[in-house]
Design an enzyme around this catalytic site. Structure first.
Site, PDB file in Angstrom:
ATOM      1  N   ASN A 177       3.987   0.409   2.240  1.00  0.00           N
ATOM      2  CA  ASN A 177       3.857  -0.581   3.307  1.00  0.00           C
ATOM      3  C   ASN A 177       3.735  -1.965   2.679  1.00  0.00           C
ATOM      4  O   ASN A 177       2.794  -2.228   1.926  1.00  0.00           O
ATOM      5  CB  ASN A 177       2.620  -0.279   4.152  1.00  0.00           C
ATOM      6  CG  ASN A 177       2.675   1.100   4.770  1.00  0.00           C
ATOM      7  OD1 ASN A 177       3.253   1.283   5.826  1.00  0.00           O
ATOM      8  ND2 ASN A 177       2.099   2.083   4.091  1.00  0.00           N
ATOM      9  N   GLY A 191      -1.789  -3.302   7.205  1.00  0.00           N
ATOM     10  CA  GLY A 191      -2.664  -3.669   8.314  1.00  0.00           C
ATOM     11  C   GLY A 191      -3.936  -4.340   7.830  1.00  0.00           C
ATOM     12  O   GLY A 191      -4.436  -4.056   6.744  1.00  0.00           O
ATOM     13  N   ARG A 230       0.849  -1.196   0.000  1.00  0.00           N
ATOM     14  CA  ARG A 230       0.000   0.000   0.000  1.00  0.00           C
ATOM     15  C   ARG A 230       0.881   1.241   0.000  1.00  0.00           C
ATOM     16  O   ARG A 230       1.758   1.388   0.855  1.00  0.00           O
ATOM     17  CB  ARG A 230      -0.891   0.008   1.252  1.00  0.00           C
ATOM     18  CG  ARG A 230      -2.048   0.985   1.194  1.00  0.00           C
ATOM     19  CD  ARG A 230      -2.683   1.217   2.551  1.00  0.00           C
ATOM     20  NE  ARG A 230      -1.853   2.093   3.372  1.00  0.00           N
ATOM     21  CZ  ARG A 230      -1.363   1.756   4.558  1.00  0.00           C
ATOM     22  NH1 ARG A 230      -1.584   0.560   5.060  1.00  0.00           N
ATOM     23  NH2 ARG A 230      -0.613   2.617   5.226  1.00  0.00           N
TER      24      ARG A 230
END
Length: 328
Positions: free
Chosen positions: A283, A287, A265
């Site tokens: 990232n 998450g 991301r």
């Protein structure tokens, strides 16, 4: 990874015994535990033989001894997102989700990431690496007001300070250096904060819908990311015509420049005046909590959380396929 519509048609039994790596030893352990439990429940709901595995509590070689066929990495930060776990899994010959050793290591290091992006002609805010409060104050004179001070190898805005006056430089440096001996100062870009997930590998990689983030007082910190419901996430993003497509293209270019695979991301700021997008970081183990962004973006395409997890898992691979065969 195939078309979004194909992700829900994956044969769970063919994936074998799966370890969901969660927890770990980084400052993001708490968030990783939430991500991992969500992924674990999702995979089990799809019929996957999935089990939790915390590398902070068990030796990695248990994965091979216990016959795990692949790993879903739900670790965040150091020792999970920085190439170390990826390297261990390469040695064990166990396929894993997300980018490989080098891409993970480079993406975790914000300075190295910026150097590669600049070499590829991709826009990223100006920065200075600093080694003391005095150098932080000197960077402030160059980069202007306000300025971001943050650890180079940390995530989730941990250790980050938005400096608005020179007398904040010493405390900002100390906070960042408490997380990582490498500290950087970065030009602050005022405007829209957005993020864009990417799924897939090479020519098959594709960008998902852009999410625009509207945090209380513009402060998208650790608390507002994971533990409050005050932050707004806008999908569709509502950006002016053509901007979303441009950001998706930029996210793809950033992803490919680091040789990412599987998923990641990209975080982007859009200058409020010029409307120019600027890459902040990428990232490589996003998450997967109730507040996380990749599942939100995927839902906008009709892809459920459960099918997203299944598709990411099915794409698990190794950098060294010969090593995988030798290890079996």
């Amino acid at each position: 990874m195939g078309d979004v519509k194909e992700m829900g048609r994956i044969d769970a039994a063919s994936l074998g015994k799966v370890a969901v790596l969660l927890g770990g030893r980084s400052a993001e352990r708490e968030v990783s535990l939430m991500s991992g439990q969500g992924v674990l429940a999702a995979l089990r709901s799809k019929g996957v033989d999935a089990h939790p595995f915390d590398p902070a509590e068990r030796p990695m070689d248990d994965l091979r001894r216990e016959g795990f066929a692949r790993c879903f990495i739900a670790l965040h930060g150091r020792y999970g997102e920085d190439g170390t776990v990826q390297g261990a899994l390469e040695l064990l010959g166990i396929p894993y989700t997300g980018p490989g050793v080098m891409a993970s290591s480079v993406a975790m290091d914000k300075l190295m990431t910026k150097r590669i992006w600049l070499a590829e002609g991709l826009p990223t805010p100006a920065w200075r690496q600093v080694r003391s409060p005095a150098e932080t104050r000197a960077a402030f004179e160059v980069l202007g007001l306000p300025m971001i001070v943050k650890p180079v190898r940390e995530g989730s805005t941990i250790g980050l300070t938005k400096v608005t006056s020179a007398d904040q430089c010493e405390a900002a440096y100390a906070l960042a250096a408490g997380q990582d001996p490498m500290v950087m100062c970065e030009q602050f870009i005022a405007g829209d904060e957005v993020t864009c997930p990417v799924l897939g590998t090479g020519a098959d990689a594709r960008a998902l819908p852009v999410i625009r983030i509207v945090a209380p007082d513009g402060n998208y910190d650790y608390q507002n990311k994971y533990f409050t419901d005050d932050t707004q996430y806008l999908v569709p993003c509502g950006l002016p015509e053509g901007e979303e497509a441009a950001i998706q293209a930029l996210a793809l270019a950033a992803y490919r420049a680091l040789d990412c695979r599987g998923w990641a991301r990209a975080d982007v700021m859009i200058d409020a005046v010029s409307r120019k997008p600027w890459l902040l970081e990428i990232n490589t183990s996003p998450g997967m909590t109730g507040h996380s962004l990749v599942p939100m973006s995927a839902r906008a395409t009709g892809l459920s959380y459960e099918d997203l997890c299944l598709g990411v898992l099915a794409a698990a691979s190794l950098d060294n396929t010969e090593g995988a065969q030798a290890a079996v």
